[in-house]
Design a protein around this motif. Structure first.
Motif, PDB file in Angstrom:
ATOM      1  N   TYR A  57       1.146  -1.243   0.150  1.00 49.34           N
ATOM      2  CA  TYR A  57       0.515  -0.403  -0.431  1.00 49.34           C
ATOM      3  C   TYR A  57       1.066   1.550  -0.370  1.00 49.34           C
ATOM      4  O   TYR A  57       0.535   2.276  -0.676  1.00 49.34           O
ATOM      5  CB  TYR A  57      -0.970  -0.037   0.844  1.00 49.34           C
TER       6      TYR A  57
ATOM      7  N   ILE B 153       2.395   1.346  -3.474  1.00 51.38           N
ATOM      8  CA  ILE B 153       0.979   2.783  -4.424  1.00 51.38           C
ATOM      9  C   ILE B 153       1.016   3.299  -4.550  1.00 51.38           C
ATOM     10  O   ILE B 153       1.161   4.751  -5.574  1.00 51.38           O
ATOM     11  CB  ILE B 153       0.004   1.452  -5.048  1.00 51.38           C
ATOM     12  N   MET B 154       1.103   4.015  -3.260  1.00 44.89           N
ATOM     13  CA  MET B 154       0.726   5.100  -2.505  1.00 44.89           C
ATOM     14  C   MET B 154       1.898   6.000  -3.504  1.00 44.89           C
ATOM     15  O   MET B 154       1.997   7.015  -4.114  1.00 44.89           O
ATOM     16  CB  MET B 154       1.050   5.470  -1.436  1.00 44.89           C
TER      17      MET B 154
ATOM     18  N   HIS C  91       1.846   6.643  -7.081  1.00 45.34           N
ATOM     19  CA  HIS C  91       0.651   7.451  -7.717  1.00 45.34           C
ATOM     20  C   HIS C  91       1.296   9.352  -7.421  1.00 45.34           C
ATOM     21  O   HIS C  91       1.238   9.632  -8.533  1.00 45.34           O
ATOM     22  CB  HIS C  91      -0.727   7.311  -6.219  1.00 45.34           C
TER      23      HIS C  91
ATOM     24  N   GLN D 222       2.662   1.905 -10.600  1.00 45.59           N
ATOM     25  CA  GLN D 222       1.656   1.936 -10.119  1.00 45.59           C
ATOM     26  C   GLN D 222       0.101   0.773 -10.402  1.00 45.59           C
ATOM     27  O   GLN D 222      -0.841   0.044  -9.668  1.00 45.59           O
ATOM     28  CB  GLN D 222       0.779   3.370 -10.881  1.00 45.59           C
ATOM     29  N   SER D 223       1.131   0.760 -11.668  1.00 50.79           N
ATOM     30  CA  SER D 223       0.051  -0.639 -11.911  1.00 50.79           C
ATOM     31  C   SER D 223       0.060  -1.413 -11.692  1.00 50.79           C
ATOM     32  O   SER D 223      -1.046  -3.359 -11.497  1.00 50.79           O
ATOM     33  CB  SER D 223      -0.744  -0.956 -13.859  1.00 50.79           C
TER      34      SER D 223
ATOM     35  N   ALA E 134      -1.075  -2.098  -8.385  1.00 42.94           N
ATOM     36  CA  ALA E 134      -2.745  -1.875  -8.351  1.00 42.94           C
ATOM     37  C   ALA E 134      -2.818  -3.660  -8.955  1.00 42.94           C
ATOM     38  O   ALA E 134      -4.377  -4.285  -8.537  1.00 42.94           O
ATOM     39  CB  ALA E 134      -3.398  -0.896  -8.659  1.00 42.94           C
TER      40      ALA E 134
ATOM     41  N   VAL F  74      -2.866  -5.713  -6.045  1.00 38.73           N
ATOM     42  CA  VAL F  74      -3.801  -5.629  -4.652  1.00 38.73           C
ATOM     43  C   VAL F  74      -5.095  -6.523  -5.082  1.00 38.73           C
ATOM     44  O   VAL F  74      -5.746  -7.010  -4.936  1.00 38.73           O
ATOM     45  CB  VAL F  74      -4.137  -4.050  -4.673  1.00 38.73           C
TER      46      VAL F  74
END
Lengths: 174, 781
Positions: free
Chosen positions: A111, A114-115, A118, A126-127, A130, A133
């Motif tokens: 997490y 990804i933050m 971002h 990012q992908s 994502a 998850v």
């Protein structure tokens, strides 16, 4: 894939920039790798981050940043080729293997990654995260989704809301 | 495969067929030598003056012999390895491709007929002219008899197949065929074992020597191909890899195979079946629940041309194959067309293209919404490759169109194979500790990013996490509903928010006008990007009885004021276009399998013309019924593609910006030619596969035309249409590229109907300034 301008990559073989994490750790990294981040790319193109200055990243802690940079360093050569249209199968397979290993980590790290991806606008990362998850959610029942993502069992009130929702969108739960 | 014992009779049959194979291989050199002799005889018959002109051919024939002997040497080496297996030698064999050392041959000549046959002339060398690779022996004499020409061809085909699968030169074909499969596999099974590879060009063959046709130069024909481009044992392919020789049906119908596999991949395989239904049944049986079937390949049934008359061969159209798959629980997800070749010589002037139909299929419950990245998936019959498909349509209308296309299918279900593993993870302490907080700390757009990777159903399910999550999925800018069982889902999901949709993708297997009416207006309000609607099934209905779908009523397309791209494949539902409203942002419109009412309220031409579609750049209209006339006046249109506008009597196009126009088979063959008026002064490329008659067809001035694609028949009934082709050609004084598709009607092309279904593209250089020269380049058997 965030590809840096090829002109920039050629301009001095290994220009280094310094990034400073929220807990004040300094990371020195090749400009080409840091430029995978759209956010950093602009600063770097402007000549920032060199010498003693460094680019402060108040939103990213050192543990996360080192992980992010691991990704960037690995992906920088391919990105320098403009998304690697002429990469060999070997290179691609190696990157894929790396990616799979890379996201095999604790959820909390995932997490924060990804933050960070971002905030720094690192599209590939990012992908990647994502998708990881999403894979944890895919094909699961409502309770399994809650447990997998570390949500506690619902209170009676929450349960009632859940039920109402499931009634309304019954087709999604068939 | 395991326990099964074979009867003596079966074994005898096995041995017989193995013998036939070996005989064919052993015969390779002799058969090739016969060809060379034939060339030499022809050469000798030339008058001396001609001979002098072509004196280098004598040398070429010697070079050919050398190439043949090299190929033969390779084949013999391969047979030696095989012989070890047959003779039951315990000597380990790395793999057939990797071992060059002649493995010590220790055949027990009394063991069985085959080894006895091998031993006969073990010491004979295949060719003394070969220096580097000396075959150790040639198991030939016993087998030489009765090698039918078809087997000779098969061996040559194998040699070409090696290029396809093992040489660098085959990379393009492999990329075309295997890549879509591997990408699909990677998407579905991201954590499969994959390892890196290393190079090893150990062997050399000369795969293209057997055809003198369409060679640009002798050196191209005689060029060497090295392989393998990667060393198999170093590639990690061998780990966990096993091969099973045998009949697919026999091997995989065993009980032990039931529900044993996560995925089945078939490539250029389905059409090898005697009973294709049996294949599909077995595939469905060996798959686990939620398993995946990925298929790519044509429907080029083999048995009709090669087998004995009483051989069973069930030859279904693509449409029927889909039907059968559906019956066994497979559900189509996406379908698409790819273009590829099969063991093609890249440097040949003649390239047979196989147009492949790509299907994604998913099992009933799942509704994919996220990850498919190929935006073009639903749009078939698109782009330049469509030349071939519409040729078929011209001769045989739609049914043959499908048969000729290869097919790619991916089938999936909602329950992923990785659930068990994930469950373990769920009980991890740290996951339950901070999971919720960390996840909920993420902003909406990041959560949306996660949900974009999910099927819409899974995305909606995340609503159970919390109140906040109940909102997240409604923010999705992309909704992909793979196959929708019940269109009430669509209304429900679409009316959950007003967030503009970048992409709305709906596969509705059974769309009715009423159900479409329930959600399309909402969609029209929300779609700001691309809408794809595919009505899967009714192609069959259309073929069976065209009355039925017109009885289902008319479906009115609402005006999509904000959409930029619309693709509708409607399975011959009756469409009426909106009588008013402007498609203000639409740049791309694709309509196929559509029926119109003669007296509908709106007029298609009116809708797509500039006043109501001011930005439209690309328009394609395929397989349309009930369109009497169409008049398009567009300032913006750049690409126009009209195919199979059945029954149309008038086509008028005024498009000053048009660059690319395709007009194909738009009229019934026996129908009076419709009036065609085209004004497209900026046209660069014209594809014309349609009768031409200057009295009813007016092409206007096309001074900028660079490329003209058209076709002519080489044999058969279509021959009379060539007059039209010539008349069309005479319209143009000079042109840079002419692409002439040569049509061979079935049964007339060679003796192999297998090749007859293909169109051969002959690309006539880039320079021919007049029409008199290109025909010189056409060289066909």
């Amino acid at each position: 894939m965030a590809a840096p301008e090829s002109g920039d990559g050629n301009n001095g073989a290994a220009r280094m920039v310094t990034l400073i994490s929220s807990d004040n750790t300094r990371f020195e990294v090749e400009a080409a790798a840091a430029s995978l981040s759209q956010t950093l790319q602009l600063t770097i193109l402007d000549g920032g981050g060199g010498g003693g200055d460094g680019i402060p990243l108040p939103n990213v802690d050192s543990a996360t940043l080192s992980k992010v940079l691991e990704y960037c360093i690995k992906h920088a050569p391919a990105a320098a080729n403009g998304g690697a249209p002429n990469a060999t199968a070997v290179d691609r397979a190696e990157l894929e293997r790396f990616d799979n290993e890379f996201v095999n980590i604790d959820q909390s790290v995932l997490y924060s990654l990804i933050m960070a991806a971002h905030n720094l606008e690192i599209e590939g990362l990012q992908s990647l995260v994502a998708k990881k998850v999403a894979d944890m959610i895919k094909g699961k029942s409502p309770m399994e989704i809650r447990r997998t993502l570390g949500f506690p069992d619902p209170t009676p009130e929450e349960q009632a809301e859940m039920n109402a929702h499931m009634l309304e969108y019954g087709w999604a739960y068939e | 495969m395991g326990e099964r014992r074979y009867t003596e009779q079966e074994e005898a049959l096995e041995i017989k067929s193995l013998r036939r194979i070996i005989a064919a291989y052993a015969n390779y050199q002799d058969a090739a030598e016969r060809d060379v002799k034939r060339y030499e005889r022809s050469f000798k018959m030339l008058p001396p003056a001609h001979k002098e002109l072509l004196f280098h051919l004598g040398l070429k024939y010697q070079r050919l012999r050398w190439c043949i002997s090299m190929n033969a040497a390779f084949i013999m080496n391969m047979l030696e390895d095989e012989e070890d297996h047959i003779a039951g030698c315990s000597q380990p064999v790395d793999n057939n491709l990797g071992t060059s050392q002649g493995i010590g041959v220790s055949c027990n000549s009394d063991k069985d007929a085959i080894t006895a046959a091998y031993s006969e002339d073990k010491d004979r060398t295949a060719s003394s002219s070969v220096e580097n690779v000396t075959p150790h022996h040639c198991p030939s004499s016993l087998f030489k008899l009765n090698v039918p020409p078809i087997d000779v061809d098969k061996v040559r085909c194998i040699v070409r197949n090696i290029v396809r699968d093992w040489a660098e030169e085959g990379q393009k074909e492999r990329d075309e065929c295997y890549k879509p499969i591997l990408e699909e596999l990677n998407r579905l099974f991201p954590s499969r074992n994959k390892q890196s590879t290393q190079e090893a060009n150990e062997w050399t063959i000369y795969p293209w020597i057997h055809s003198n046709c369409n060679s640009l130069s002798d050196n191209d024909q005689l060029r060497a191909v090295k392989f393998p481009d990667i060393h198999p044992s170093s590639a990690g392919i061998t780990e966990g890899f096993s091969m099973c020789a045998g009949d697919f049906v026999e091997v995989y119908s065993e009980e032990s195979q039931d529900s044993a596999w996560d995925a089945v991949v078939t490539c250029f395989f389905l059409d090898t079946a005697h009973n294709i239904v049996e294949y599909i049944e077995i595939i469905s049986k060996v798959l686990k629940d939620g398993g995946v079937w990925i298929n790519l390949g044509p429907l080029l049934y083999q048995a009709d041309s090669y087998g004995p008359d009483d051989d069973m061969s069930i030859e279904l159209s693509l449409e029927d194959v889909k039907k059968v798959a559906y019956h066994y629980g497979f559900v189509m997800e996406v379908e698409n067309m790819i273009e590829t070749t099969y063991t093609a010589n890249m440097r040949s002037m003649m390239q047979s293209m196989i147009q492949s139909y790509v299907d994604h299929v998913c099992v009933a419950e799942s509704i994919p919404c996220g990850i498919l990245d190929n935006e073009e998936e639903y749009i078939s019959f698109k782009g330049p490759e469509a030349v071939q498909s519409s040729f078929s349509a011209f001769t045989n209308d739609q049914s043959s169109e499908l048969v000729n296309q290869s097919k790619f299918t991916a089938i999936r279900s909602s329950s992923g194979g990785d659930v068990a593993a994930k469950r373990v993870k769920a009980s991890d302490d740290d996951a339950s500790a901070g999971g919720e907080d960390c996840l909920s700390a993420l902003p909406d757009d990041v959560l949306v990013l996660i949900l974009l990777c999910l099927y819409i159903k899974d995305a909606v399910r995340t609503s159970v996490l919390s109140r906040r999550w109940r909102r997240v999925w409604t923010l999705l800018p992309v909704l992909r509903f793979g196959v929708v069982r019940d269109s009430r889902y669509l209304s429900s999901a679409l009316s959950a928010s007003e967030v503009p949709l970048r992409n709305l993708h709906v596969g509705d297997p059974n769309a009715f006008p009423e159900s479409l009416a329930a959600w399309l207006p909402t969609a029209a309000r929300r779609v700001s990007g691309r809408l794809v609607l595919v009505n899967f099934v009714p192609k069959r209905r259309a073929a069976d009885g065209e009355m039925e779908e017109s009885q289902r009523g008319t479906f009115e397309l609402p005006c999509f004021e904000t959409a930029t791209s619309i693709c509708l494949r409607l399975g011959f539902l009756v469409l009426s276009v909106p009588p008013a409203g402007v498609f203000a942002r639409l740049t791309e419109l694709s309509l196929s399998d559509v029926r119109f009412h003669f007296h509908g309220p709106g007029d298609l031409g009116d809708v797509v013309s500039s006043p109501r579609c001011p930005c439209l750049q690309k328009l394609s209209i395929h397989n349309v019924r009930g369109l009497d006339s169409i008049t398009i006046n567009s300032e913006s249109l750049q690409l126009l593609d009209l195919k199979n506008l059945r029954g149309v009597r008038q086509v008028s196009i005024a498009a000053p910006a048009l660059k690319d126009l395709t007009l194909m088979c738009s009229f019934l063959p026996d129908q009076k030619l419709p009036a065609v008026n085209i004004s497209a002064p900026q046209l660069k490329s014209l594809k014309w596969a349609h009768p031409y008659d200057p009295s009813s067809i007016h092409l206007g001035s096309m001074e900028h035309l660079q490329t003209l694609s058209t076709f002519c028949f080489v044999y058969g009934d279509g021959f009379k249409d060539n007059r039209a082709c010539l008349m069309l050609l005479s319209q143009f004084k000079a042109i840079e590229n002419l692409i002439l598709s040569l049509g061979y009607l079935p049964d007339l092309f060679w003796h192999k109907t297998a090749d007859a279904d293909f169109i051969f593209y002959v690309e006539l250089g880039g320079k021919a300034p007049t029409w008199s020269t290109p025909s010189l380049y056409i060289s066909v058997n």
